[in-house]
Design an enzyme around this catalytic site. Structure first.
Site: not given
Length: 226
Positions: A198-199
């Site tokens: 989720r970066l």
């Protein structure tokens, strides 16, 4: 409730050196990438589907998905009945947000700005390119209004078909005066590229001048936290 199936967004990401100096070339490229992906793999149906969020005079938001049938230096565009929910909202409050989303590609583009009506000439050109049934449907549907039954809608369609038979011409059904296009004059264009854990990459063009989406002197870029 079924267990949630989690996905790792293993996309290519997006780096500053990949950006053009203005947003339009990358918008066009990503849209074309989605069209190409759909042709090759069939997992991006309606690659120009765009979610459009409006708010009425009381501030109540409404969102729906339509088709982006216009994209130019002045912005992305869509067509609708001016008396629909979105049309009434935009008359009361022209501020708008919209998003193109392609989950299989781990990509999305977000637009923020003000909606302006297209010229009648541009709306008429597009209307004439639509299939006959869609042109008749624009007359038959009082979009967003309550309907007694499906039969009522079908009866209205039949009545307009009798009025304007299909001759194979783009001019056999006239443009309704309550139907046309909007273009989003953008103040902000965000490119979202999914990454693992989720970066994600979020690179945002912010307006700094009066130019359009192709004007290299009208924008600056900032990176935002995912």
């Amino acid at each position: 409730m079924q267990p949630i199936e989690r996905w790792d967004y293993a996309g290519e990401g997006l780096d500053e050196h990949d950006l053009p100096a203005a947003p339009l070339p990358l918008v066009e490229r990503w849209v074309q990438d989605a069209v190409t992906r759909q042709a090759a793999k069939g997992d991006v149906p309606e690659p120009d589907a765009i979610s459009v969020a409006t708010a009425d005079a009381a501030g109540q938001p409404h969102v729906r998905t339509v088709l982006m049938r216009y994209l130019g230096p002045d912005g992305p565009g869509f067509y609708t009945n001016y008396t629909s929910r979105k049309g009434v909202d935009l008359q009361e409050n022209p501020k708008v947000a919209a998003a193109l989303t392609w989950p299989p590609m781990f990509r999305a583009i977000r637009f923020v700005g003000v909606a302006e009506r297209m010229t009648p000439e541009r709306s008429a050109d597009y209307f004439g390119s639509r299939p006959y049934g869609s042109r008749i449907g624009a007359w038959a549907s009082r979009q967003s209004q309550p309907s007694g039954s499906r039969a009522d809608l079908e009866e209205a369609v039949a009545a307009y078909e009798r009025m304007w038979p299909d001759t194979g011409s783009a001019d056999d059904v006239p443009l309704p005066d309550f139907w046309g296009g909007y273009v989003v004059r953008c103040a902000e264009v965000e490119f979202w590229a999914g990454r693992s854990s989720r970066l994600h990459d979020r690179l945002v063009f912010l307006r700094t001048g009066d130019g359009d989406l192709a004007d290299e002197n009208a924008w600056r870029v900032e990176r935002r936290q995912p």
